[in-house]
Scaffold this motif. Sequence first.
Motif, PDB file in Angstrom:
ATOM      1  N   VAL A  18       0.854  -1.190   0.000  1.00  0.00           N
ATOM      2  CA  VAL A  18       0.000   0.000   0.000  1.00  0.00           C
ATOM      3  C   VAL A  18       0.894   1.245   0.000  1.00  0.00           C
ATOM      4  CG1 VAL A  18      -2.033  -1.054   1.070  1.00  0.00           C
ATOM      5  CG2 VAL A  18      -0.201  -0.134   2.520  1.00  0.00           C
ATOM      6  N   ASP A  19       0.236   2.414  -0.032  1.00  0.00           N
ATOM      7  CA  ASP A  19       0.958   3.702  -0.136  1.00  0.00           C
ATOM      8  C   ASP A  19       1.775   3.742  -1.427  1.00  0.00           C
ATOM      9  OD1 ASP A  19      -0.100   4.123   2.366  1.00  0.00           O
ATOM     10  OD2 ASP A  19       1.788   3.745   3.439  1.00  0.00           O
ATOM     11  N   VAL A  20       1.218   3.168  -2.481  1.00  0.00           N
ATOM     12  CA  VAL A  20       1.926   3.150  -3.772  1.00  0.00           C
ATOM     13  C   VAL A  20       1.494   4.366  -4.587  1.00  0.00           C
ATOM     14  CG1 VAL A  20       2.280   1.833  -5.905  1.00  0.00           C
ATOM     15  CG2 VAL A  20       2.025   0.626  -3.721  1.00  0.00           C
ATOM     16  N   ARG A  21       2.441   5.006  -5.228  1.00  0.00           N
ATOM     17  CA  ARG A  21       2.146   6.138  -6.124  1.00  0.00           C
ATOM     18  C   ARG A  21       2.419   5.710  -7.564  1.00  0.00           C
ATOM     19  NH1 ARG A  21       5.434   8.125  -2.393  1.00  0.00           N
ATOM     20  NH2 ARG A  21       7.058   8.468  -3.937  1.00  0.00           N
ATOM     21  N   ASP A  22       1.686   6.355  -8.496  1.00  0.00           N
ATOM     22  CA  ASP A  22       1.749   5.957  -9.902  1.00  0.00           C
ATOM     23  C   ASP A  22       3.168   5.884 -10.459  1.00  0.00           C
ATOM     24  OD1 ASP A  22      -1.000   5.858 -10.072  1.00  0.00           O
ATOM     25  OD2 ASP A  22      -1.180   7.931 -10.700  1.00  0.00           O
ATOM     26  N   GLU A  23       4.016   6.811 -10.024  1.00  0.00           N
ATOM     27  CA  GLU A  23       5.327   6.900 -10.661  1.00  0.00           C
ATOM     28  C   GLU A  23       6.336   5.900 -10.098  1.00  0.00           C
ATOM     29  OE1 GLU A  23       3.906   9.083  -8.746  1.00  0.00           O
ATOM     30  OE2 GLU A  23       5.299   9.816  -7.226  1.00  0.00           O
ATOM     31  N   MET A  24       5.992   5.188  -9.034  1.00  0.00           N
ATOM     32  CA  MET A  24       6.959   4.236  -8.448  1.00  0.00           C
ATOM     33  C   MET A  24       7.259   3.116  -9.436  1.00  0.00           C
ATOM     34  SD  MET A  24       5.606   3.666  -4.573  1.00  0.00           S
ATOM     35  CE  MET A  24       5.714   4.932  -3.335  1.00  0.00           C
ATOM     36  N   ARG A  25       8.454   2.596  -9.333  1.00  0.00           N
ATOM     37  CA  ARG A  25       8.829   1.498 -10.247  1.00  0.00           C
ATOM     38  C   ARG A  25       7.922   0.287 -10.042  1.00  0.00           C
ATOM     39  NH1 ARG A  25      15.050   0.209 -10.160  1.00  0.00           N
ATOM     40  NH2 ARG A  25      14.350  -1.298 -11.725  1.00  0.00           N
ATOM     41  N   ILE A  26       7.521   0.028  -8.777  1.00  0.00           N
ATOM     42  CA  ILE A  26       6.654  -1.144  -8.556  1.00  0.00           C
ATOM     43  C   ILE A  26       5.250  -0.927  -9.130  1.00  0.00           C
ATOM     44  CG2 ILE A  26       7.910  -2.055  -6.557  1.00  0.00           C
ATOM     45  CD1 ILE A  26       5.533  -0.890  -4.842  1.00  0.00           C
ATOM     46  N   ALA A  27       4.962   0.327  -9.546  1.00  0.00           N
ATOM     47  CA  ALA A  27       3.671   0.584 -10.189  1.00  0.00           C
ATOM     48  C   ALA A  27       3.794   0.661 -11.710  1.00  0.00           C
ATOM     49  CB  ALA A  27       3.080   1.893  -9.673  1.00  0.00           C
TER      50      ALA A  27
END
Length: 498
Positions: free
Chosen positions: A389-398
Amino acid sequence: MNVLTPLDPARHPFLTGKPKRLLIDGKWVEAVSGKTFDTLNPSTGALLASVAEGDAEDINRAVAAARHAFNGPWRKAKPFERQNLLLRLADLVEQNFEELAALDTLDMGAPISRTRGNRLRVLGMLRFYAGQATAIHGETIENSLPGDYVSFTLKEPVGVVGAIIPWNAPLASTVWKLGPALATGCTVVLKPAEEAPLTALRVAELCQEAGVPPGVVNVVTGYGETAGAALAAHPDVDKVAFTGSHLTGQKIVQASAGNLKRVSLELGGKSPDVVFADADLDAAVPGAGMAVFANSGQICSAGTRLFVEQKIYEEFTARVAVYGKTLRVGNSSDPDTQVGPLVSPEQLDRVTGYLAIGRQEGARPLSGGERLTQGAMAQGFFVPPTVFVDVRDEMRIAQEEIFGPVISAIPFTDVDEVIERANQTNFGLGSGVWTRDVGKAHQLARSLRAGSVWVNCYQAMDPAVPFGGYKMSGYGREGGKQHVEEYLNVKAVWIKTG
Ligand code: NAD
């Protein structure tokens, strides 16, 4: 026969049998180099088999055999004969299904419940393509030339097909390449993935038993950089049918330039799965969970970007995390296992690498997040279902394909916003929508830029329904009438009758 016998590598009839050689021109042969490579059981890390390591020289031999067969009596085989051949192959796959399912499980690590569960799909594919063999037809087209001309089209097999497949579903991938090739009258050189090459070899044996003529189906096991690259670049291959990662897909396209061969690409994804607050959450929790945890996330269309409407974000992600914890992780040969290991040590490094990247980027694992090493699992390549959780669109995991059981959960607030954000990816393979609002379902089905949209379900597949990608998930379709067209050339014939 005891149905569980084949799950013991020491008693599996294919594993205890002869050396694992290449099939070229109807004969089982060693690689020219004499080299072999090892394939492991991902549940235990133990050696499963040594397999002939084919390279460019073997590809040359196999392509020559495939060309010879294409120019031989096979070229004149009637649609009805090709149909019967595929039906015989389907019957043999059915008779030997338990053995094939066990081979997939032992070689690539998918739980036996899953590989057994693929039965209808795999048999359905072969029988669907058998039907397609007698459904190939051109058209008579009215023309406006002065004088008397008849114009019509013929559909002809494209020729020698180089089929390159990944490891994540060896039996289904093999059948998805052989089915349309045999239905249309092409010949094939199949290059299975080095991580899980065994099932393709066993299917090749069944092809022989079904009566596939020598040279029509050839199998060259070996590494991608050598055997795969040689096949993709070969000047006498007419088409490459590739399934694998987008990075290899780019290399295939470059390699194809020499003779401008046809290419179809089934590549990876970072598929959005969108859950609205009005959805049937009791269905959406396991649905969204298994959209990623099935096959340990090693599915090209896995719904790994989980967009959840803000007002249910906390509750829903917590429920998916709990659901993931209820799944039984373990040795794939255990019939109770729901989540098996990753395929290889390399894949384990890749996935655990992304788990570390997720944390560094500020995402928080609600469940999972670490390799499992308790007891016997230490020898295998296990990662539990993980929800970040706490994932943002620009993160590599996203944004990047992890190919492991890892959900990146992202909150959203309204429909237009989530459509735009769901489409902000280089990929476009699968997508999911969970809602009770038929208007929203239609709006997303039309707006998501992906080859498949699943509403209130995920990963529904049928041989008659096309599957494939938008954007960097590739081009071409597998399944459906479209798939058969990929293996055909269209020839226009003009006859002056006046
Ligand atoms: P990969 O691209 O590493 O390998 C796929 C195949 O290509 C293997 O047989 C490999 O030996 C071969 N290969 C590697 N380098 C090559 C080269 N330079 N030239 C020619 N062939 C080469 O992929 P993988 O790790 O085996 O499989 C996982 C990937 O496959 C994921 O990205 C997944 O999403 C994708 N995939 C896509 C679909 C689909 O239908 N779209 C289905 C399954 C898997």
